[in-house]
Design an enzyme around this catalytic site. Sequence first.
Site, mmCIF file in Angstrom:
data_model
loop_
_atom_site.group_PDB
_atom_site.id
_atom_site.type_symbol
_atom_site.label_atom_id
_atom_site.label_comp_id
_atom_site.label_asym_id
_atom_site.label_seq_id
_atom_site.Cartn_x
_atom_site.Cartn_y
_atom_site.Cartn_z
ATOM 1 C CB SER A 109 -26.995 -49.410 1.585
ATOM 2 O OG SER A 109 -27.504 -50.621 1.035
ATOM 3 N NE ARG B 201 -28.380 -55.065 -10.974
ATOM 4 C CZ ARG B 201 -27.537 -54.200 -11.511
ATOM 5 N NH1 ARG B 201 -26.723 -53.490 -10.760
ATOM 6 N NH2 ARG B 201 -27.509 -54.053 -12.826
ATOM 7 C CE LYS C 273 -31.511 -58.743 -2.078
ATOM 8 N NZ LYS C 273 -32.421 -58.993 -3.231
ATOM 9 C CB THR D 8 -26.793 -59.091 -0.566
ATOM 10 O OG1 THR D 8 -25.500 -58.504 -0.441
ATOM 11 C CG2 THR D 8 -27.734 -58.344 0.346
ATOM 12 C CG HIS E 175 -26.501 -54.026 1.568
ATOM 13 N ND1 HIS E 175 -25.929 -52.927 0.944
ATOM 14 C CD2 HIS E 175 -25.907 -55.117 1.013
ATOM 15 C CE1 HIS E 175 -25.030 -53.352 0.060
ATOM 16 N NE2 HIS E 175 -24.996 -54.668 0.083
HETATM 17 N N1 USQ Z 1 -16.108 -49.489 -3.788
HETATM 18 C C1 USQ Z 1 -14.947 -48.813 -4.059
HETATM 19 N N2 USQ Z 1 -14.850 -48.141 -5.241
HETATM 20 C C2 USQ Z 1 -15.833 -48.142 -6.179
HETATM 21 C C3 USQ Z 1 -17.014 -48.862 -5.891
HETATM 22 C C4 USQ Z 1 -17.133 -49.514 -4.692
HETATM 23 O O1 USQ Z 1 -14.018 -48.784 -3.254
HETATM 24 O O2 USQ Z 1 -15.675 -47.524 -7.237
HETATM 25 C C5 USQ Z 1 -16.236 -50.238 -2.531
HETATM 26 C C6 USQ Z 1 -17.441 -49.874 -1.693
HETATM 27 O O3 USQ Z 1 -17.164 -48.795 -0.851
HETATM 28 C C7 USQ Z 1 -17.707 -51.172 -0.947
HETATM 29 C C8 USQ Z 1 -17.243 -52.249 -1.921
HETATM 30 O O4 USQ Z 1 -16.430 -51.594 -2.873
HETATM 31 O O5 USQ Z 1 -16.907 -51.252 0.201
HETATM 32 C C9 USQ Z 1 -18.367 -52.974 -2.625
HETATM 33 O O6 USQ Z 1 -19.181 -52.008 -3.281
HETATM 34 P P1 USQ Z 1 -19.997 -52.371 -4.609
HETATM 35 O O7 USQ Z 1 -20.556 -51.119 -5.168
HETATM 36 O O8 USQ Z 1 -19.180 -53.223 -5.494
HETATM 37 O O9 USQ Z 1 -21.107 -53.353 -4.060
HETATM 38 P P2 USQ Z 1 -22.323 -53.143 -3.073
HETATM 39 O O10 USQ Z 1 -22.788 -51.756 -3.031
HETATM 40 O O11 USQ Z 1 -21.982 -53.803 -1.782
HETATM 41 O O12 USQ Z 1 -23.491 -53.983 -3.774
HETATM 42 C C10 USQ Z 1 -23.237 -54.984 -4.754
HETATM 43 C C11 USQ Z 1 -24.499 -55.189 -5.578
HETATM 44 C C12 USQ Z 1 -25.599 -55.732 -4.685
HETATM 45 C C13 USQ Z 1 -25.137 -56.965 -3.981
HETATM 46 C C14 USQ Z 1 -23.851 -56.706 -3.217
HETATM 47 C C15 USQ Z 1 -23.226 -57.941 -2.631
HETATM 48 O O13 USQ Z 1 -24.891 -53.981 -6.196
HETATM 49 O O14 USQ Z 1 -26.748 -55.993 -5.462
HETATM 50 O O15 USQ Z 1 -26.119 -57.387 -3.073
HETATM 51 O O16 USQ Z 1 -22.860 -56.183 -4.132
HETATM 52 S S1 USQ Z 1 -22.402 -57.611 -1.118
HETATM 53 O O17 USQ Z 1 -21.442 -56.518 -1.322
HETATM 54 O O18 USQ Z 1 -21.772 -58.806 -0.694
HETATM 55 O O19 USQ Z 1 -23.420 -57.155 -0.183
#
Ligand code: USQ
Length: 387
Positions: free
Chosen positions: A179, A100, A185, A144, A182
């Site tokens: 990614s 995930r 998914k 997601t 993603h």
């Molecule tokens: N981000 C920051 N700073 C950080 C970590 C992340 O600015 O320290 C930003 C990322 O660049 C991104 C956003 O926050 O724009 C979200 O990143 P994330 O690491 O919180 O989440 P993501 O990689 O998108 O994945 C997470 C879960 C995944 C789920 C997804 C839902 O790991 O399993 O599917 O959230 S969604 O984001 O709606 O696709």
Amino acid sequence: MRVMIGGIDGYIGWALALHLVSKGHEVSGIDNFYTRKRVKEVGSWSATPISTMAKRVEAVKKLTGRKINFIKGNLTDYDTVKKSIRRFKPDTFIHLGEQRSAPYSMIDVKHAVETQVTNLTSSLNLVYAAKEASPKMHIVKMGTMGEYGTPNVDIPEGFFDIEYNGRKDRLPFPRTAGSWYHWSKIYDTGDMMFANKIWRLSITDVMQGVVYGTRTLEINDERLHTRFDIDEVWGTALNRFCAQAVIGMPLTVYGKGGQTRGFISLTDSVQCLRLAIENPPKEGEYRVFNQFDEPYSVLSLAEHVKSVANNFGLDTQISHTENPRIEAEEHYYNPIHENLKKLGYRRTKMLDEELNDIIRDLTRYKQRIKAKKSKLLPKTNWRKASN
Ligand code: USQ
């Protein structure tokens, strides 16, 4: 109802199991401890200490009198999936047992391949096992919100009406992910739609936003904790910001921080999943739920964390770190999310209240977070083929 959880040992899986048994459902879960092993691989751990599965199940029995059945098994093994379904005969199988993490999938080619092979194999195994062993079983598949990307138009729940060159149709909304994870998914979604089309399997495809929180109503004892990841690979934005605030580390907002995503608390995530389970689709229906509380920009979330942390006497700074990802840092974002509300979903807590609980809980584990401080900084870079 009888519910089988693929990935019961994970962040959401364990919280969901506790929630479902508290509502009188019978729960059986499968897991091969993939997340535990992979978090170890990147040198990290859950900020909340978590027990072994045997101890978790024992604690549930002792504290609540409820039983959770556990099967150690790998969802990429077809016989395991089919036999587990044959034996337990679930009304619903909820599939949370995938790789995930977006950063994990971006480490290098090995991790990209592992992500897509693991995720697609488990989903294909599930639909084949359903067809062979239990064709009327309801499948809830965790997808997601990230599948939709950040288009410059509103995002519907799965399907939209389109008129093109004078003709009209109702089609799946285009998916454009950010990614390899993603994308896996998206491929899963395609496979679910196809399984529904050829075999009329009943499927709920959940497009979930980023989940945050240390607890749910049922997690009221240390022995019942679910995992809480904080490192740059396995931790997600808001949870990591809270961990950073607790140890006085600047919050790592990537780039401008205008990246906007739907977020949902763990409490509400399990509430929504229960509603999907208790209100199955019609036989042979494929439906999509966009599952999140509200969209927030990453910067606005960091500001919320800073303000709540200040109430704890924590001096919190926000640092605009170079963005290791390739993504829009300012964009339009308006996803529709009505289907779950129609089933009765209501948000449990407002953001600051939840942040207050997270920071209070994490303060108890400050030393565990401090020990992994270097792992909280971004390292996995989307521009590199090998990290
Ligand atoms: N981000 C920051 N700073 C950080 C970590 C992340 O600015 O320290 C930003 C990322 O660049 C991104 C956003 O926050 O724009 C979200 O990143 P994330 O690491 O919180 O989440 P993501 O990689 O998108 O994945 C997470 C879960 C995944 C789920 C997804 C839902 O790991 O399993 O599917 O959230 S969604 O984001 O709606 O696709």
